[in-house]
Design a protein around this motif. Structure first.
Motif, PDB file in Angstrom:
ATOM      1  N   TYR A 151     -18.792   7.614   4.685  1.00  0.00           N
ATOM      2  CA  TYR A 151     -17.365   7.805   4.495  1.00  0.00           C
ATOM      3  C   TYR A 151     -16.719   6.469   4.128  1.00  0.00           C
ATOM      4  CZ  TYR A 151     -17.573  12.559   6.282  1.00  0.00           C
ATOM      5  OH  TYR A 151     -17.846  13.890   6.440  1.00  0.00           O
ATOM      6  N   TYR A 152     -15.927   6.500   3.079  1.00  0.00           N
ATOM      7  CA  TYR A 152     -15.251   5.305   2.588  1.00  0.00           C
ATOM      8  C   TYR A 152     -13.747   5.489   2.686  1.00  0.00           C
ATOM      9  CZ  TYR A 152     -19.758   4.307   0.339  1.00  0.00           C
ATOM     10  OH  TYR A 152     -21.086   4.070   0.084  1.00  0.00           O
ATOM     11  N   CYS A 153     -13.068   4.448   3.124  1.00  0.00           N
ATOM     12  CA  CYS A 153     -11.616   4.487   3.034  1.00  0.00           C
ATOM     13  C   CYS A 153     -11.193   3.712   1.797  1.00  0.00           C
ATOM     14  CB  CYS A 153     -10.939   3.937   4.290  1.00  0.00           C
ATOM     15  SG  CYS A 153     -11.176   2.189   4.604  1.00  0.00           S
ATOM     16  N   ALA A 154     -10.069   4.128   1.249  1.00  0.00           N
ATOM     17  CA  ALA A 154      -9.564   3.537   0.021  1.00  0.00           C
ATOM     18  C   ALA A 154      -8.047   3.470   0.080  1.00  0.00           C
ATOM     19  CB  ALA A 154     -10.021   4.361  -1.179  1.00  0.00           C
ATOM     20  N   ALA A 155      -7.489   2.624  -0.761  1.00  0.00           N
ATOM     21  CA  ALA A 155      -6.039   2.470  -0.773  1.00  0.00           C
ATOM     22  C   ALA A 155      -5.540   2.294  -2.198  1.00  0.00           C
ATOM     23  CB  ALA A 155      -5.627   1.273   0.083  1.00  0.00           C
ATOM     24  N   ARG A 156      -4.302   2.690  -2.408  1.00  0.00           N
ATOM     25  CA  ARG A 156      -3.680   2.524  -3.700  1.00  0.00           C
ATOM     26  C   ARG A 156      -2.275   1.968  -3.513  1.00  0.00           C
ATOM     27  NH1 ARG A 156      -3.590   8.429  -6.337  1.00  0.00           N
ATOM     28  NH2 ARG A 156      -1.485   7.961  -7.052  1.00  0.00           N
ATOM     29  N   SER A 157      -1.842   1.197  -4.455  1.00  0.00           N
ATOM     30  CA  SER A 157      -0.542   0.547  -4.398  1.00  0.00           C
ATOM     31  C   SER A 157       0.517   1.463  -5.012  1.00  0.00           C
ATOM     32  CB  SER A 157      -0.601  -0.782  -5.147  1.00  0.00           C
ATOM     33  OG  SER A 157      -0.812  -0.546  -6.516  1.00  0.00           O
ATOM     34  N   PRO A 158       1.776   1.090  -4.877  1.00  0.00           N
ATOM     35  CA  PRO A 158       2.841   1.914  -5.468  1.00  0.00           C
ATOM     36  C   PRO A 158       2.722   2.100  -6.972  1.00  0.00           C
ATOM     37  CG  PRO A 158       3.750   0.423  -3.845  1.00  0.00           C
ATOM     38  CD  PRO A 158       2.315   0.034  -4.020  1.00  0.00           C
TER      39      PRO A 158
ATOM     40  N   THR B 167       0.206   9.456   2.270  1.00  0.00           N
ATOM     41  CA  THR B 167       1.123   8.416   1.806  1.00  0.00           C
ATOM     42  C   THR B 167       1.743   7.753   3.032  1.00  0.00           C
ATOM     43  OG1 THR B 167       3.004   9.933   1.649  1.00  0.00           O
ATOM     44  CG2 THR B 167       1.619   9.703  -0.302  1.00  0.00           C
ATOM     45  N   LEU B 168       1.835   6.436   3.011  1.00  0.00           N
ATOM     46  CA  LEU B 168       2.234   5.704   4.206  1.00  0.00           C
ATOM     47  C   LEU B 168       3.718   5.808   4.504  1.00  0.00           C
ATOM     48  CD1 LEU B 168       0.013   2.507   4.058  1.00  0.00           C
ATOM     49  CD2 LEU B 168      -0.470   4.755   4.994  1.00  0.00           C
ATOM     50  N   SER B 169       4.525   6.000   3.519  1.00  0.00           N
ATOM     51  CA  SER B 169       5.964   6.077   3.753  1.00  0.00           C
ATOM     52  C   SER B 169       6.405   7.484   4.115  1.00  0.00           C
ATOM     53  CB  SER B 169       6.722   5.594   2.516  1.00  0.00           C
ATOM     54  OG  SER B 169       8.123   5.674   2.740  1.00  0.00           O
ATOM     55  N   ALA B 170       6.163   8.425   3.221  1.00  0.00           N
ATOM     56  CA  ALA B 170       6.638   9.789   3.437  1.00  0.00           C
ATOM     57  C   ALA B 170       5.684  10.612   4.291  1.00  0.00           C
ATOM     58  CB  ALA B 170       6.848  10.492   2.099  1.00  0.00           C
ATOM     59  N   GLY B 171       4.438  10.168   4.407  1.00  0.00           N
ATOM     60  CA  GLY B 171       3.469  10.915   5.203  1.00  0.00           C
ATOM     61  C   GLY B 171       2.977  12.191   4.548  1.00  0.00           C
ATOM     62  N   ARG B 172       3.030  12.252   3.217  1.00  0.00           N
ATOM     63  CA  ARG B 172       2.465  13.417   2.535  1.00  0.00           C
ATOM     64  C   ARG B 172       0.948  13.395   2.696  1.00  0.00           C
ATOM     65  NH1 ARG B 172       6.434  12.060  -1.291  1.00  0.00           N
ATOM     66  NH2 ARG B 172       4.876  11.007  -2.564  1.00  0.00           N
ATOM     67  N   ILE B 173       0.401  14.577   2.941  1.00  0.00           N
ATOM     68  CA  ILE B 173      -1.022  14.679   3.288  1.00  0.00           C
ATOM     69  C   ILE B 173      -1.739  15.594   2.309  1.00  0.00           C
ATOM     70  CG2 ILE B 173      -2.601  15.591   5.032  1.00  0.00           C
ATOM     71  CD1 ILE B 173      -0.686  14.544   7.159  1.00  0.00           C
ATOM     72  N   TYR B 174      -2.960  15.224   1.987  1.00  0.00           N
ATOM     73  CA  TYR B 174      -3.790  15.996   1.065  1.00  0.00           C
ATOM     74  C   TYR B 174      -5.188  16.109   1.668  1.00  0.00           C
ATOM     75  CZ  TYR B 174      -0.003  14.382  -1.921  1.00  0.00           C
ATOM     76  OH  TYR B 174       1.238  14.096  -2.438  1.00  0.00           O
ATOM     77  N   TYR B 175      -5.805  17.257   1.483  1.00  0.00           N
ATOM     78  CA  TYR B 175      -7.156  17.487   1.984  1.00  0.00           C
ATOM     79  C   TYR B 175      -8.027  18.086   0.896  1.00  0.00           C
ATOM     80  CZ  TYR B 175      -5.334  16.890   6.730  1.00  0.00           C
ATOM     81  OH  TYR B 175      -4.753  16.377   7.871  1.00  0.00           O
TER      82      TYR B 175
ATOM     83  N   ILE C 239       0.835  -1.190   0.000  1.00  0.00           N
ATOM     84  CA  ILE C 239       0.000   0.000   0.000  1.00  0.00           C
ATOM     85  C   ILE C 239       0.873   1.244   0.000  1.00  0.00           C
ATOM     86  CG2 ILE C 239      -1.725   1.323   1.272  1.00  0.00           C
ATOM     87  CD1 ILE C 239      -2.836  -1.216   0.095  1.00  0.00           C
ATOM     88  N   TYR C 240       0.654   2.120  -0.944  1.00  0.00           N
ATOM     89  CA  TYR C 240       1.425   3.360  -1.026  1.00  0.00           C
ATOM     90  C   TYR C 240       0.713   4.516  -0.331  1.00  0.00           C
ATOM     91  CZ  TYR C 240       3.981   7.304  -2.923  1.00  0.00           C
ATOM     92  OH  TYR C 240       4.712   8.453  -3.049  1.00  0.00           O
ATOM     93  N   ALA C 241      -0.581   4.558  -0.462  1.00  0.00           N
ATOM     94  CA  ALA C 241      -1.347   5.657   0.129  1.00  0.00           C
ATOM     95  C   ALA C 241      -2.740   5.171   0.488  1.00  0.00           C
ATOM     96  CB  ALA C 241      -1.438   6.833  -0.825  1.00  0.00           C
ATOM     97  N   MET C 242      -3.315   5.832   1.462  1.00  0.00           N
ATOM     98  CA  MET C 242      -4.699   5.554   1.842  1.00  0.00           C
ATOM     99  C   MET C 242      -5.456   6.864   1.901  1.00  0.00           C
ATOM    100  SD  MET C 242      -4.117   2.581   4.718  1.00  0.00           S
ATOM    101  CE  MET C 242      -5.854   2.298   4.999  1.00  0.00           C
ATOM    102  N   GLY C 243      -6.714   6.782   1.574  1.00  0.00           N
ATOM    103  CA  GLY C 243      -7.500   8.005   1.529  1.00  0.00           C
ATOM    104  C   GLY C 243      -8.906   7.801   2.029  1.00  0.00           C
TER     105      GLY C 243
ATOM    106  N   ASP D   3      -0.818   5.126  11.425  1.00  0.00           N
ATOM    107  CA  ASP D   3      -0.116   4.305  12.393  1.00  0.00           C
ATOM    108  C   ASP D   3       0.408   3.102  11.619  1.00  0.00           C
ATOM    109  OD1 ASP D   3       0.752   2.573  14.367  1.00  0.00           O
ATOM    110  OD2 ASP D   3      -0.915   2.999  15.720  1.00  0.00           O
ATOM    111  N   ASN D   4       1.611   3.203  11.127  1.00  0.00           N
ATOM    112  CA  ASN D   4       2.157   2.153  10.276  1.00  0.00           C
ATOM    113  C   ASN D   4       2.297   0.826  11.017  1.00  0.00           C
ATOM    114  OD1 ASN D   4       2.240   3.994   8.243  1.00  0.00           O
ATOM    115  ND2 ASN D   4       4.467   4.073   8.069  1.00  0.00           N
ATOM    116  N   ALA D   5       2.565   0.906  12.303  1.00  0.00           N
ATOM    117  CA  ALA D   5       2.726  -0.329  13.076  1.00  0.00           C
ATOM    118  C   ALA D   5       1.436  -1.136  13.110  1.00  0.00           C
ATOM    119  CB  ALA D   5       3.186   0.001  14.490  1.00  0.00           C
ATOM    120  N   LYS D   6       0.318  -0.440  13.051  1.00  0.00           N
ATOM    121  CA  LYS D   6      -0.984  -1.116  13.089  1.00  0.00           C
ATOM    122  C   LYS D   6      -1.656  -1.124  11.725  1.00  0.00           C
ATOM    123  CE  LYS D   6      -1.870   0.070  17.943  1.00  0.00           C
ATOM    124  NZ  LYS D   6      -2.793   0.717  18.901  1.00  0.00           N
ATOM    125  N   ASN D   7      -0.953  -0.630  10.703  1.00  0.00           N
ATOM    126  CA  ASN D   7      -1.533  -0.565   9.349  1.00  0.00           C
ATOM    127  C   ASN D   7      -2.904   0.108   9.385  1.00  0.00           C
ATOM    128  OD1 ASN D   7       0.706  -1.843   8.419  1.00  0.00           O
ATOM    129  ND2 ASN D   7      -0.284  -3.792   7.986  1.00  0.00           N
TER     130      ASN D   7
END
Length: 125
Positions: A93-100, A51-59, A30-34, A72-76
């Motif tokens: 509200y829906y959560c979504a994820a995208r791969s690298p 983004t899960l690695s760099a922690g870039r945030i968008y609103y 998983i690269y990012a979650m939204g 919380d990367n430790a708990k995914n």
């Protein structure tokens, strides 16, 4: 990739709620979650992404300054802290994820191949 959203409920205007989205996927998958939301009779709207690695945030414009996304990367798990809620925040509200390998703008729902079930947030006036 499975996503499990939780934390929705009924709250009065001005109140707060915290949504969570947990995934069983490996962090490397998983690269990012939204978060997106859909109000009755309206199109799905981008809320926030991280983004899960760099922690870039968008609103999205309608929530910037009131909502805060965190990870919380430790708990995914990704959280969405929603403050100063308004009746117009009422939606599923829906959560979504995208791969690298998924490219495109974070606000574009079509760039997210993985979706969790929705959680209803109702804000009363």
């Amino acid at each position: 990739v499975q996503l499990q959203a939780s934390g929705g409920g009924l709250v009065q205007a001005g109140g707060s709620l915290r949504l969570s989205c947990a995934t069983s996927a490996r962090t490397s998958d998983i690269y990012a979650m939204g978060w997106f939301r859909q109000a009755p009779g309206k199109e799905r709207e981008f809320v926030s992404a991280i983004t899960l690695s760099a922690g870039r945030i968008y609103y999205g414009d309608s929530v910037r300054g009131r909502f805060t996304i965190s990870k919380d990367n430790a708990k995914n798990t990704v959280h969405l802290q929603m403050n100063s809620l308004k009746p117009e925040d009422t939606a599923v509200y829906y959560c979504a994820a995208r791969s690298p390998s998924d490219a495109g703008y974070y606000y574009n729902e079509e760039t997210y191949p993985y979706w969790g079930q929705g959680t209803l947030v109702t804000v009363s006036s």
